[in-house]
Design a protein around this motif. Sequence first.
Motif, PDB file in Angstrom:
ATOM      1  N   ARG A  50      -7.276   2.754  -2.715  1.00  0.00           N
ATOM      2  CA  ARG A  50      -6.921   2.618  -4.136  1.00  0.00           C
ATOM      3  C   ARG A  50      -5.511   2.077  -4.335  1.00  0.00           C
ATOM      4  N   THR A  51      -4.664   2.175  -3.314  1.00  0.00           N
ATOM      5  CA  THR A  51      -3.271   1.723  -3.464  1.00  0.00           C
ATOM      6  C   THR A  51      -3.026   0.334  -2.904  1.00  0.00           C
ATOM      7  N   ARG A 103      -2.947  -3.506  -2.673  1.00  0.00           N
ATOM      8  CA  ARG A 103      -3.009  -4.605  -3.642  1.00  0.00           C
ATOM      9  C   ARG A 103      -2.171  -5.762  -3.126  1.00  0.00           C
ATOM     10  N   CYS A 124       0.847  -1.190   0.000  1.00  0.00           N
ATOM     11  CA  CYS A 124       0.000   0.000   0.000  1.00  0.00           C
ATOM     12  C   CYS A 124       0.881   1.239   0.000  1.00  0.00           C
ATOM     13  N   GLU A 125       0.232   2.372  -0.246  1.00  0.00           N
ATOM     14  CA  GLU A 125       0.923   3.655  -0.146  1.00  0.00           C
ATOM     15  C   GLU A 125       0.190   4.490   0.888  1.00  0.00           C
ATOM     16  N   SER A 158      -8.408  -0.656  -6.774  1.00  0.00           N
ATOM     17  CA  SER A 158      -7.173  -1.273  -7.262  1.00  0.00           C
ATOM     18  C   SER A 158      -6.721  -2.404  -6.362  1.00  0.00           C
ATOM     19  N   GLU A 185      -8.150   7.200  -0.864  1.00  0.00           N
ATOM     20  CA  GLU A 185      -6.881   7.187  -1.592  1.00  0.00           C
ATOM     21  C   GLU A 185      -6.046   5.979  -1.170  1.00  0.00           C
ATOM     22  N   GLY A 201       5.505  -0.878   1.736  1.00  0.00           N
ATOM     23  CA  GLY A 201       4.174  -0.522   2.220  1.00  0.00           C
ATOM     24  C   GLY A 201       3.898  -1.113   3.568  1.00  0.00           C
TER      25      GLY A 201
END
Length: 177
Positions: free
Chosen positions: A162-163, A165, A11-12, A94, A159, A175
């Motif tokens: 969305r990052t 995955r 992740c971010e 995502s 946000e 991450g």
Amino acid sequence: MPGTLPVPLTCEIPEGWEAAPPEEVGAPQAAFVALHSASRGSGFMPNITVTGTVREDGASLHRVADESVQRLQETVGPVTLVKRTDVGTHFKPSLIDAPGVVQNLRIAANVNGQPEQLAQSQLILLLEDPDQPRRLAEIEIALTARFDQLQDVLDDFQEFLRTVRPAGRSDVGKGGG
């Protein structure tokens, strides 16, 4: 020692957030915790937590979501389910093309000896192991904040989602997962 995830994730962290050791911030079951740095000193710091476990009991998403509410009631205090929405392939932060549940909760908690009304938004996913169909990875990603903080951090949470995955071999160690 922090919790682990049954599926490695990457992740971010959004700007203005920082990773924190789960056991040091009172979330020892979490595999990952991020705190909203700008809220430091405001009494309650909004946080994002990622937890996970392996399920082999064939539990439905709604049962898993109900169990999450029950755990919160047992450990934190009274919880009210405000809204629950099934999500699936049309909801793609995502992450994974998997069905899930988003639930919004109201939590009456005791924070540092003071009563607080908290909001929590959870994304719960059940990911199937292709080699063992009865084995599921339960992933819960949650944002917790006071109601007056929620609007300031909700976009950051989206946000973040969305990052997230699954981690590839080259991603392991990056991450939060």
